[in-house]
Design a protein around this motif. Structure first.
Motif: not given
Length: 472
Positions: A225-229, A256-261, A267-270, A281-289
């Motif tokens: 689902y995430n990959r197609v989206a 999505m951010i973890a997968q695309e990155g 890593i977002f928790y520890t 990961a943050l670069a991909r987050a910006e693309e998705i945003a």
């Protein structure tokens, strides 16, 4: 404009000016612009409708459009006297209007849109006033559909209901030309998994298609689902509408951010992470945003909610690429005698939504656990839980299977993407690698190697068990 204040919006003068201008103009660009703006039904007066139809036919067959040829064409169809005779056609040619025919065509188009809107809004009033026992929510949904069709008509000139075959053929020819002129205007969409896209080529996932993806737990439905989206949002760059009835919107985005990155969501928790991983990961987050992705994680929604939200985005954006729903049996179903009937109404509604929005609808569904009692646990459409109508409604049915879920010796990453039903193309099995909940592309030869490796491990394990049993 007509002096009758009770007549629907129209402009006889603009209609006459366009007809006369088309017959005397030598500016081919303007003439083609006019016939792209309006259609015969855009004219209020029937006589003008017929004259315009013949002029367009002559233009499209590269014939002259002077008063003689147009009159002859009308005579051949027995319509010349009905439109006012040769004298009226000749009178149209005497109007000195060729320079402004595009502006006059816009006036005709605007009046036609107004008439279409008035007629349909009157229908809305009749629906709301009718004492037919329908729930008000259903009536409002129908009103919204009518309003959406008015807006679509204003943008494209197309209307719902019966259309002449000539209009449909014209649309088809234009679409074929776009495909050859620009490969990005292909008939369908890729889904972002190379082996699956290769299998579905050349048509791919066509606009108006309902794609159902079924699997048991832990098979990778959410990853698919995430990959197609993300592929639709980041590669096709089209509005991508996600309805998640199971996960929160933040949970979806995090995955999505973890997968695309290409990183683990841990890593977002520890706090223990490589700086380059976090930056990626943050670069991909910006693309998705920055993409045209919209997420609705409202729990327990019904089909009317999904349809209403999609129509709202269509009105704003003009088009939609993908509507993805996770998953079917979490949608609130309307009361029905049986669950399969209730969910059948939902799948039929989603198929209709795909056609209305002219996009792909991706629907995830859980499968019956009974399939695990079979020797071969690879899913089929018949395994869909409480959804017997899925096979009739969907255009594509995909089952996800990972042998590692049932066989400890199988390769943990290998995923089978089984294309069981494809009304517009091939069927077969594609492969991907599920790594950190992300589906990576994999070659057929590599998939075969991993599969053989798993089978070899299984044989070795069986031999050891047999030897141990014999020794005991």
């Amino acid at each position: 404009m007509t002096n009758n204040i009770f007549a629907p919006p129209n402009s006889a003068e603009a209609e006459q000016a366009v007809l006369g201008g088309l017959m005397i103009s030598t500016d081919e660009d303007k003439r083609l612009r006019v016939i792209s703006l309006i259609k015969p039904e855009s004219f209020y007066q029937w006589a003008h409708n017929r004259i315009f139809s013949e002029i367009v036919r002559l233009i499209k067959t590269n014939q002259p459009t002077d008063v003689i040829t147009v009159s002859d064409a009308l005579t051949a169809n027995g319509d010349l006297d009905k439109v006012g005779g040769f004298a009226y056609v000749a009178e149209l040619c005497m109007l000195p209007t060729a320079a402004n025919i595009v502006n006059y065509a816009r006036i005709i188009r605007d009046k036609a849109i107004q008439r279409y809107a008035i007629n349909n809004l009157n229908t809305c009033v009749e629906m709301l006033m009718a004492n037919d026992g329908l729930e008000v929510n259903h009536k409002l949904a129908n009103v919204q559909l009518v309003v959406s069709s008015i807006i679509e008509h204003a943008k494209t000139g197309k209307s719902k209901g019966l259309r002449p075959a000539r209009d449909v053929v014209g649309d088809w020819v234009e679409e074929v030309e776009r495909r050859f002129d620009d490969p990005t205007n292909a008939a369908g969409f890729t889904l972002g998994i190379e082996s699956l896209d290769d299998l579905m080529a050349p048509k791919q996932a066509l606009r108006g298609s309902l794609i159902v993806v079924g699997a048991r737990p832990k098979m990778g439905k959410t990853a698919f689902y995430n990959r197609v989206a993300t592929h639709f949002a980041l590669n096709h760059r089209l509005p991508t509408l996600l309805f998640s009835l199971e996960m929160t919107d933040r949970g979806i985005i995090e995955r999505m951010i973890a997968q695309e990155g290409g990183v683990s969501a841990d890593i977002f928790y520890t706090g223990a992470h490589d700086d380059m991983e976090m930056a990626r990961a943050l670069a991909r987050a910006e693309e998705i945003a920055e993409s045209n992705m919209y997420i609705d994680s409202t729990p327990g929604v019904d089909l009317h909610h999904i349809i209403a939200e999609c129509r709202k985005i269509k009105r704003v954006k003009g088009k939609i690429g993908l509507i993805a729903v996770d998953y079917l049996t979490l949608i609130k179903a309307a009361p029905a005698e049986r669950r399969d009937i209730a969910y059948g109404d939902i799948t039929t509604g989603l198929k209709n939504l795909a056609k209305e929005m002219d996009c792909v609808v991706l629907l995830l569904t859980q499968l019956n656990r009974k399939l695990e009692e079979r020797a071969d646990k690879r899913p089929t459409p018949a395994d869909s839980r409480d959804t017997g109508q899925i096979e009739q409604d969907c255009d594509v049915w995909i089952g996800l299977y990972r042998d590692a879920v049932y066989n400890n010796n199988a390769d943990k990453s290998l995923m089978e993407i089984i294309l069981r039903l494809n009304r517009d193309g091939n069927t077969g099995t594609a492969h991907g690698q599920l790594v950190n909940s992300y589906i990576k592309n994999i070659s057929q030869s590599e998939a075969e190697r991993l599969s053989m490796k798993g089978q070899e491990s299984k044989r070795n394990y069986s031999q050891k068990v047999t030897q141990a049993t014999e020794a005991f």
